[in-house]
Scaffold this active site. Structure first.
Site, PDB file in Angstrom:
ATOM      1  N   ASP A  32      57.401  39.085  41.833  1.00 37.74           N
ATOM      2  CA  ASP A  32      56.967  40.918  42.010  1.00 37.74           C
ATOM      3  C   ASP A  32      57.813  41.754  40.764  1.00 37.74           C
ATOM      4  O   ASP A  32      58.393  42.486  40.754  1.00 37.74           O
ATOM      5  CB  ASP A  32      58.422  41.328  43.345  1.00 37.74           C
ATOM      6  CG  ASP A  32      58.671  39.962  44.329  1.00 37.74           C
ATOM      7  OD1 ASP A  32      57.200  39.599  44.650  1.00 37.74           O
ATOM      8  OD2 ASP A  32      59.222  39.356  44.561  1.00 37.74           O
ATOM      9  N   GLU A 239      52.643  44.737  52.275  1.00 30.73           N
ATOM     10  CA  GLU A 239      53.778  44.720  51.875  1.00 30.73           C
ATOM     11  C   GLU A 239      53.599  45.194  50.164  1.00 30.73           C
ATOM     12  O   GLU A 239      52.595  45.205  49.833  1.00 30.73           O
ATOM     13  CB  GLU A 239      54.711  43.275  51.257  1.00 30.73           C
ATOM     14  CG  GLU A 239      54.360  42.156  51.152  1.00 30.73           C
ATOM     15  CD  GLU A 239      55.086  41.039  51.507  1.00 30.73           C
ATOM     16  OE1 GLU A 239      56.301  40.946  51.840  1.00 30.73           O
ATOM     17  OE2 GLU A 239      54.985  39.658  51.472  1.00 30.73           O
TER      18      GLU A 239
END
Ligand code: FUB
Length: 339
Positions: A32, A239
């Site tokens: 991420d 997301e």
């Protein structure tokens, strides 16, 4: 360096795949990656994946991360510095478990690290921690950001100095539990032919520690100006929100989650609406796909992750590759691996 490095055990690489880029970090598992340029240097704020021994579950319990490291480099291709552990879950008084995908911002001469973590009631909230240095260490505020929920904060600061936080993740990210405005411990999704759950946005207050107003939907529209539908799995939001600007347009990019694309939509305001345009990054190895986009020395870069080092979905490694905008503003689709 703030602290000594931790070392994770490298896993096996998988098969005969050819990869577009190599892992940036090989002694920790990282995911991420939120990249920013501060004072001309690239700083990366990733999740720090660990094998916590938690069984794989649909709600993502096996992503049981407990701290963050910050990494930096002079330029893409240069040496990567590990600034050590910059925040530990033990030091966040209200935190329960699972430090997920963070982001960072710079304002008022300070650096802000934004992070999602479940509180002691197992509800995801967004926290903020501050530092005088982009490399940390970061000191957490005593409470989560008021009225925050779900996961994957991304903070974008516009040319007028206004900052916005985008957030949200469905499924393990709990966005589907907030449709009434309060938390319900039950998953509720709109029907397949209804507008999909949309990511959220709020303006940040001047001190960057709270929202300056309520979270609102970020409208993601199809080519006919209609909201993307729940059943439109290839294009609807899941997301990993990120915003960048290019030639006066705002680009909202995100993961489609269970179809694993990094997709993008463009608009004329940081608050949206954004119209779906296409795929930036095809599915990578591993279940998740999560990225950031940043310009440095006149080139654009896509930071992303895959599971090259471990072959395991929850033990990822961050990577970077160049990203190209076409003259018409569209983005060339990247494929990160081939057989
Ligand atoms: O790293 C934990 C979660 O996995 C992130 O918050 C999501 O975006 C997905 O990458």
């Amino acid at each position: 360096e703030n602290q000594a490095q931790e070392t994770d055990t490298p896993g096996a690489t998988s098969g005969s795949k050819k990869y577009l880029s190599e892992p940036l970090v090989t002694d920790n598992y990282t995911a991420d990656p939120s990249a920013h340029v501060f004072d001309g240097r690239i700083y990366i704020y990733p999740s720090h994946d660990i094998d916590a021994g938690v069984a794989e579950k649909d709600d993502g319990s096996h992503f049981d991360m407990r701290d963050y490291h910050v990494y930096s480099m002079d330029s893409v291709g240069g040496a990567v510095t590990d600034h050590g552990k910059v925040l530990d879950i033990k030091d966040i008084s209200w935190a329960g478990r699972q430090l997920w995908a963070p982001d960072a911002a710079h304002k008022n001469g300070k650096y802000y690290l934004y992070f999602p973590v479940k509180d002691k009631q197992d509800v995801f909230r967004i926290g903020v921690a501050t530092s005088n240095s982009p490399a940390g260490p970061f000191k957490p505020e005593p409470q989560p950001i008021a009225n925050s929920y779900s996961i994957d904060p991304a903070v974008f600061t516009d040319t007028d100095g206004t900052s916005y936080m985008y957030l949200g993740g469905i499924w393990g990210g709990q966005l589907q539990r907030w449709s009434t405005g309060t938390y319900q411990a039950e998953d509720k999704y709109p029907a397949d032919d209804q507008p999909a759950l949309m990511p959220k946005v709020a303006r940040m207050s001047a001190d960057m520690l709270s929202f300056d107003g309520p979270l609102k939907d970020v409208q993601l529209l199809d080519e006919n100006g209609k909201p993307l539908l729940t059943g439109d799995n290839e294009r609807r939001f899941f997301e990993a929100a990120w915003v960048h600007t290019y030639n006066g347009k705002y680009y909202f990019s995100y993961s489609t989650g269970d179809t694993h694309n990094i997709a993008y939509a463009t608009g004329d305001s940081p608050l949206g609406p954004f119209t779906y345009k296409g795929v930036i990054l095809n599915p990578v190895e591993g279940w998740t796909n999560h990225h950031s986009i940043v310009e440095h020395n006149g080139k654009w870069y896509l930071f992303y992750h895959d599971t090259q080092r471990s072959g395991k979905t929850h033990l990822r490694n961050i990577k970077v590759t160049e990203l190209q905008h076409n003259p018409d503003g569209s983005i060339q689709t990247i494929t990160a691996q081939s057989e």
